[in-house]
Write a protein that holds these residues in place. Structure first.
Motif, mmCIF file in Angstrom:
data_model
loop_
_atom_site.group_PDB
_atom_site.id
_atom_site.type_symbol
_atom_site.label_atom_id
_atom_site.label_comp_id
_atom_site.label_asym_id
_atom_site.label_seq_id
_atom_site.Cartn_x
_atom_site.Cartn_y
_atom_site.Cartn_z
ATOM 1 N N GLY A 173 -98.778 -90.471 -21.434
ATOM 2 C CA GLY A 173 -99.579 -90.596 -20.086
ATOM 3 C C GLY A 173 -100.920 -90.281 -20.141
ATOM 4 N N ASN A 174 -101.537 -90.433 -21.250
ATOM 5 C CA ASN A 174 -103.148 -90.195 -21.538
ATOM 6 C C ASN A 174 -103.712 -91.396 -21.668
ATOM 7 O OD1 ASN A 174 -103.027 -87.251 -22.137
ATOM 8 N ND2 ASN A 174 -101.550 -88.076 -23.619
ATOM 9 N N THR A 175 -105.215 -91.376 -21.128
ATOM 10 C CA THR A 175 -106.010 -92.369 -21.227
ATOM 11 C C THR A 175 -107.277 -92.030 -21.954
ATOM 12 O OG1 THR A 175 -107.001 -91.802 -19.210
ATOM 13 C CG2 THR A 175 -105.224 -93.302 -18.852
ATOM 14 N N ALA A 176 -107.980 -93.159 -22.388
ATOM 15 C CA ALA A 176 -109.411 -93.142 -23.300
ATOM 16 C C ALA A 176 -109.558 -94.386 -23.549
ATOM 17 C CB ALA A 176 -109.083 -91.978 -24.364
ATOM 18 N N ASP A 177 -110.928 -94.717 -23.910
ATOM 19 C CA ASP A 177 -111.301 -95.858 -24.321
ATOM 20 C C ASP A 177 -110.910 -96.159 -25.903
ATOM 21 O OD1 ASP A 177 -112.821 -96.497 -21.928
ATOM 22 O OD2 ASP A 177 -114.315 -95.021 -22.531
ATOM 23 N N ALA A 178 -110.879 -95.164 -26.414
ATOM 24 C CA ALA A 178 -110.262 -95.284 -27.966
ATOM 25 C C ALA A 178 -109.386 -94.069 -28.277
ATOM 26 C CB ALA A 178 -111.517 -95.023 -28.839
ATOM 27 N N GLY A 179 -108.069 -94.483 -28.713
ATOM 28 C CA GLY A 179 -107.214 -93.394 -28.979
ATOM 29 C C GLY A 179 -106.584 -92.704 -27.689
ATOM 30 N N PRO A 180 -106.077 -93.550 -26.816
ATOM 31 C CA PRO A 180 -105.493 -92.756 -25.761
ATOM 32 C C PRO A 180 -104.532 -91.507 -25.882
ATOM 33 C CG PRO A 180 -104.881 -95.265 -25.604
ATOM 34 C CD PRO A 180 -105.754 -94.761 -26.826
ATOM 35 N N ALA A 181 -103.863 -91.706 -26.909
ATOM 36 C CA ALA A 181 -102.850 -90.705 -27.257
ATOM 37 C C ALA A 181 -103.524 -89.477 -28.285
ATOM 38 C CB ALA A 181 -101.711 -91.255 -27.938
ATOM 39 N N VAL A 182 -104.184 -90.083 -29.348
ATOM 40 C CA VAL A 182 -104.600 -89.384 -30.239
ATOM 41 C C VAL A 182 -105.827 -89.870 -30.919
ATOM 42 C CG1 VAL A 182 -104.459 -88.030 -32.646
ATOM 43 C CG2 VAL A 182 -102.535 -88.366 -31.066
ATOM 44 N N TRP A 183 -107.018 -89.411 -31.232
ATOM 45 C CA TRP A 183 -108.217 -90.053 -31.730
ATOM 46 C C TRP A 183 -108.505 -88.812 -32.938
ATOM 47 C CZ3 TRP A 183 -111.368 -93.655 -32.245
ATOM 48 C CH2 TRP A 183 -112.543 -93.610 -33.015
ATOM 49 N N ILE A 184 -108.482 -89.700 -34.355
ATOM 50 C CA ILE A 184 -108.606 -88.775 -35.546
ATOM 51 C C ILE A 184 -110.148 -89.280 -36.106
ATOM 52 C CG2 ILE A 184 -107.800 -88.387 -37.724
ATOM 53 C CD1 ILE A 184 -104.904 -88.794 -36.538
ATOM 54 N N ASP A 185 -110.635 -88.469 -36.340
ATOM 55 C CA ASP A 185 -112.129 -89.015 -37.027
ATOM 56 C C ASP A 185 -112.083 -87.821 -38.374
ATOM 57 O OD1 ASP A 185 -114.460 -89.688 -37.790
ATOM 58 O OD2 ASP A 185 -115.629 -89.037 -36.223
ATOM 59 N N GLY A 186 -111.530 -88.025 -39.412
ATOM 60 C CA GLY A 186 -111.770 -87.270 -40.468
ATOM 61 C C GLY A 186 -110.570 -86.245 -40.493
ATOM 62 N N GLY A 187 -110.401 -85.580 -41.608
ATOM 63 C CA GLY A 187 -109.290 -84.613 -41.856
ATOM 64 C C GLY A 187 -108.137 -85.229 -42.052
ATOM 65 N N ALA A 188 -107.089 -84.658 -42.316
ATOM 66 C CA ALA A 188 -105.617 -85.138 -42.497
ATOM 67 C C ALA A 188 -104.514 -84.404 -41.677
ATOM 68 C CB ALA A 188 -105.412 -84.801 -44.081
ATOM 69 N N PRO A 189 -104.473 -84.632 -40.455
ATOM 70 C CA PRO A 189 -103.550 -84.023 -39.738
ATOM 71 C C PRO A 189 -102.059 -84.533 -40.143
ATOM 72 C CG PRO A 189 -104.725 -85.566 -38.219
ATOM 73 C CD PRO A 189 -105.307 -85.648 -39.836
#
Length: 148
Positions: A127-143
């Motif tokens: 139930g999240n919204t966003a233009d990019a990665g509504p659930a999760v946005w990852i930019d670098g790292g290793a979650p």
């Protein structure tokens, strides 16, 4: 000569929200590395920034502990170099609208991660919204996501 050495182990604390601290962000701000912020059943509002801390943000029941964001922010921001000792566990992460990045672009409605490697365990990200990665946005790292 006999020398005795005493080692004191650091005890980790559990901060209960809302009984110890009323607000999840205030609890995150208060705790030290190794501590746990434990959210009671119910809805906990507002965004949370993990502030680079090696802590655990945990709900008591994944289906009954909801971490809600706002239409203009990610629910949880993990953007300060957090590593695998930063743990998000047993939460429903919902209602986030993303963090503004480039002009007019919202990223990471539920979780926004930049150069971070947290451990996300047994969470519902819905139930999240966003233009990019509504659930999760990852930019670098290793979650690491486990049972989400």
């Amino acid at each position: 000569m006999l020398v005795h050495t005493i080692v004191f182990a650091a005890l980790s604390a559990i901060i209960h929200v809302p009984s110890d601290v009323v607000d999840p962000q205030a609890a995150v701000d208060r705790v030290r590395p190794g501590d746990t912020v434990l959210l009671a059943k119910g809805v906990h509002r507002g965004p949370v920034d993990m502030r680079g801390k090696a802590i655990t943000l945990q709900g008591v029941d994944v289906e009954k502990t909801v971490r809600m964001g706002t239409a203009t922010s990610s629910v949880i921001c993990i953007v300060s170099g957090e590593g695998p000792d930063t743990i998000i566990r047993d939460l429903t992460i919902a209602g986030g609208g993303g963090t503004w990045a480039e002009p007019g672009i919202r990223r990471g409605g539920g979780l926004c991660m930049v150069d971070a490697s947290p451990h996300i365990v047994h969470c519902l990200i819905v139930g999240n919204t966003a233009d990019a990665g509504p659930a999760v946005w990852i930019d670098g790292g290793a979650p690491l996501f486990e049972d989400c």
